[in-house]
Scaffold this motif. Structure first.
Motif, PDB file in Angstrom:
ATOM      1  N   LEU A  16     -44.695  15.687  45.156  1.00  0.00           N
ATOM      2  CA  LEU A  16     -43.983  15.435  46.402  1.00  0.00           C
ATOM      3  C   LEU A  16     -43.587  16.762  47.042  1.00  0.00           C
ATOM      4  O   LEU A  16     -42.982  17.613  46.398  1.00  0.00           O
ATOM      5  CB  LEU A  16     -42.731  14.595  46.144  1.00  0.00           C
ATOM      6  N   MET A  17     -43.957  16.945  48.305  1.00  0.00           N
ATOM      7  CA  MET A  17     -43.616  18.150  49.055  1.00  0.00           C
ATOM      8  C   MET A  17     -43.039  17.723  50.401  1.00  0.00           C
ATOM      9  O   MET A  17     -43.320  16.634  50.896  1.00  0.00           O
ATOM     10  CB  MET A  17     -44.871  19.002  49.303  1.00  0.00           C
ATOM     11  N   GLU A  18     -42.229  18.594  50.997  1.00  0.00           N
ATOM     12  CA  GLU A  18     -41.736  18.350  52.344  1.00  0.00           C
ATOM     13  C   GLU A  18     -42.278  19.433  53.265  1.00  0.00           C
ATOM     14  O   GLU A  18     -42.354  20.591  52.886  1.00  0.00           O
ATOM     15  CB  GLU A  18     -40.210  18.298  52.387  1.00  0.00           C
ATOM     16  N   ARG A  19     -42.669  19.037  54.458  1.00  0.00           N
ATOM     17  CA  ARG A  19     -43.183  19.984  55.447  1.00  0.00           C
ATOM     18  C   ARG A  19     -42.032  20.425  56.336  1.00  0.00           C
ATOM     19  O   ARG A  19     -41.336  19.602  56.929  1.00  0.00           O
ATOM     20  CB  ARG A  19     -44.263  19.331  56.295  1.00  0.00           C
ATOM     21  N   LEU A  20     -41.807  21.716  56.432  1.00  0.00           N
ATOM     22  CA  LEU A  20     -40.724  22.267  57.233  1.00  0.00           C
ATOM     23  C   LEU A  20     -41.299  22.997  58.436  1.00  0.00           C
ATOM     24  O   LEU A  20     -42.265  23.754  58.312  1.00  0.00           O
ATOM     25  CB  LEU A  20     -39.883  23.229  56.384  1.00  0.00           C
ATOM     26  N   CYS A  21     -40.723  22.752  59.600  1.00  0.00           N
ATOM     27  CA  CYS A  21     -41.170  23.389  60.834  1.00  0.00           C
ATOM     28  C   CYS A  21     -39.966  24.004  61.525  1.00  0.00           C
ATOM     29  O   CYS A  21     -38.974  23.323  61.789  1.00  0.00           O
ATOM     30  CB  CYS A  21     -41.809  22.371  61.761  1.00  0.00           C
ATOM     31  N   TYR A  22     -40.041  25.299  61.795  1.00  0.00           N
ATOM     32  CA  TYR A  22     -38.973  26.012  62.488  1.00  0.00           C
ATOM     33  C   TYR A  22     -39.540  26.660  63.741  1.00  0.00           C
ATOM     34  O   TYR A  22     -40.604  27.256  63.705  1.00  0.00           O
ATOM     35  CB  TYR A  22     -38.380  27.107  61.595  1.00  0.00           C
ATOM     36  N   LYS A  23     -38.829  26.535  64.833  1.00  0.00           N
ATOM     37  CA  LYS A  23     -39.237  27.183  66.076  1.00  0.00           C
ATOM     38  C   LYS A  23     -38.265  28.314  66.367  1.00  0.00           C
ATOM     39  O   LYS A  23     -37.058  28.160  66.239  1.00  0.00           O
ATOM     40  CB  LYS A  23     -39.232  26.186  67.230  1.00  0.00           C
ATOM     41  N   ASP A  24     -38.804  29.458  66.729  1.00  0.00           N
ATOM     42  CA  ASP A  24     -37.966  30.574  67.150  1.00  0.00           C
ATOM     43  C   ASP A  24     -38.573  31.198  68.404  1.00  0.00           C
ATOM     44  O   ASP A  24     -39.559  30.694  68.936  1.00  0.00           O
ATOM     45  CB  ASP A  24     -37.765  31.595  66.025  1.00  0.00           C
ATOM     46  N   ALA A  25     -37.987  32.254  68.882  1.00  0.00           N
ATOM     47  CA  ALA A  25     -38.441  32.876  70.127  1.00  0.00           C
ATOM     48  C   ALA A  25     -39.864  33.407  70.030  1.00  0.00           C
ATOM     49  O   ALA A  25     -40.564  33.479  71.032  1.00  0.00           O
ATOM     50  CB  ALA A  25     -37.485  34.003  70.512  1.00  0.00           C
ATOM     51  N   ASN A  26     -40.299  33.783  68.829  1.00  0.00           N
ATOM     52  CA  ASN A  26     -41.616  34.404  68.681  1.00  0.00           C
ATOM     53  C   ASN A  26     -42.735  33.417  68.384  1.00  0.00           C
ATOM     54  O   ASN A  26     -43.840  33.568  68.869  1.00  0.00           O
ATOM     55  CB  ASN A  26     -41.563  35.469  67.583  1.00  0.00           C
ATOM     56  N   ASN A  27     -42.467  32.420  67.560  1.00  0.00           N
ATOM     57  CA  ASN A  27     -43.532  31.477  67.202  1.00  0.00           C
ATOM     58  C   ASN A  27     -42.965  30.289  66.434  1.00  0.00           C
ATOM     59  O   ASN A  27     -41.774  30.216  66.183  1.00  0.00           O
ATOM     60  CB  ASN A  27     -44.624  32.165  66.377  1.00  0.00           C
ATOM     61  N   ASP A  28     -43.842  29.378  66.092  1.00  0.00           N
ATOM     62  CA  ASP A  28     -43.480  28.244  65.246  1.00  0.00           C
ATOM     63  C   ASP A  28     -43.839  28.595  63.810  1.00  0.00           C
ATOM     64  O   ASP A  28     -44.917  29.132  63.552  1.00  0.00           O
ATOM     65  CB  ASP A  28     -44.262  26.990  65.650  1.00  0.00           C
ATOM     66  N   ARG A  29     -42.959  28.281  62.890  1.00  0.00           N
ATOM     67  CA  ARG A  29     -43.217  28.550  61.479  1.00  0.00           C
ATOM     68  C   ARG A  29     -43.283  27.220  60.751  1.00  0.00           C
ATOM     69  O   ARG A  29     -42.377  26.401  60.870  1.00  0.00           O
ATOM     70  CB  ARG A  29     -42.119  29.417  60.885  1.00  0.00           C
ATOM     71  N   PHE A  31     -44.267  25.428  56.907  1.00  0.00           N
ATOM     72  CA  PHE A  31     -44.593  25.631  55.505  1.00  0.00           C
ATOM     73  C   PHE A  31     -44.152  24.422  54.702  1.00  0.00           C
ATOM     74  O   PHE A  31     -43.476  23.529  55.213  1.00  0.00           O
ATOM     75  CB  PHE A  31     -43.964  26.918  54.962  1.00  0.00           C
ATOM     76  N   PHE A  32     -44.560  24.369  53.445  1.00  0.00           N
ATOM     77  CA  PHE A  32     -44.220  23.271  52.549  1.00  0.00           C
ATOM     78  C   PHE A  32     -43.256  23.761  51.481  1.00  0.00           C
ATOM     79  O   PHE A  32     -43.298  24.910  51.068  1.00  0.00           O
ATOM     80  CB  PHE A  32     -45.482  22.708  51.894  1.00  0.00           C
ATOM     81  N   SER A  33     -42.387  22.860  51.035  1.00  0.00           N
ATOM     82  CA  SER A  33     -41.394  23.179  50.018  1.00  0.00           C
ATOM     83  C   SER A  33     -41.183  21.943  49.145  1.00  0.00           C
ATOM     84  O   SER A  33     -41.510  20.824  49.556  1.00  0.00           O
ATOM     85  CB  SER A  33     -40.084  23.580  50.690  1.00  0.00           C
ATOM     86  N   VAL A  34     -40.625  22.154  47.968  1.00  0.00           N
ATOM     87  CA  VAL A  34     -40.230  21.009  47.143  1.00  0.00           C
ATOM     88  C   VAL A  34     -38.864  20.538  47.616  1.00  0.00           C
ATOM     89  O   VAL A  34     -38.076  21.325  48.151  1.00  0.00           O
ATOM     90  CB  VAL A  34     -40.220  21.363  45.637  1.00  0.00           C
ATOM     91  N   PRO A  35     -38.533  19.237  47.462  1.00  0.00           N
ATOM     92  CA  PRO A  35     -37.242  18.724  47.910  1.00  0.00           C
ATOM     93  C   PRO A  35     -36.081  19.383  47.180  1.00  0.00           C
ATOM     94  O   PRO A  35     -36.163  19.670  45.985  1.00  0.00           O
ATOM     95  CB  PRO A  35     -37.305  17.234  47.563  1.00  0.00           C
ATOM     96  N   GLY A  36     -35.012  19.613  47.887  1.00  0.00           N
ATOM     97  CA  GLY A  36     -33.819  20.199  47.290  1.00  0.00           C
ATOM     98  C   GLY A  36     -32.819  20.584  48.349  1.00  0.00           C
ATOM     99  O   GLY A  36     -32.964  20.249  49.518  1.00  0.00           O
TER     100      GLY A  36
END
Length: 51
Positions: A16-29, A31-36
């Motif tokens: 099980l993985m979670e997909r994380l998406c962050y937007k900032d002034a320069n670009n969209d980031r 990545f995948f992480s384990v739950p926690g």
């Protein structure tokens, strides 16, 4: 820095993985992480994972 607790969940050979998406002034980031999450004061790592 805050301590973090995570869980590795394996079912039918899949992790099980979670997909994380962050937007900032320069670009969209993305990545995948384990739950926690961060461990709250007075909380055990086990309680954190279940929360």
């Amino acid at each position: 820095m805050r301590n973090r607790s995570v869980a590795i969940v394996v079912r039918n050979g899949e992790i099980l993985m979670e997909r994380l998406c962050y937007k900032d002034a320069n670009n969209d980031r993305k990545f995948f992480s384990v739950p926690g999450g961060g461990i709250e004061e007075g909380e055990t790592p086990e309680q954190t994972v279940l929360r």
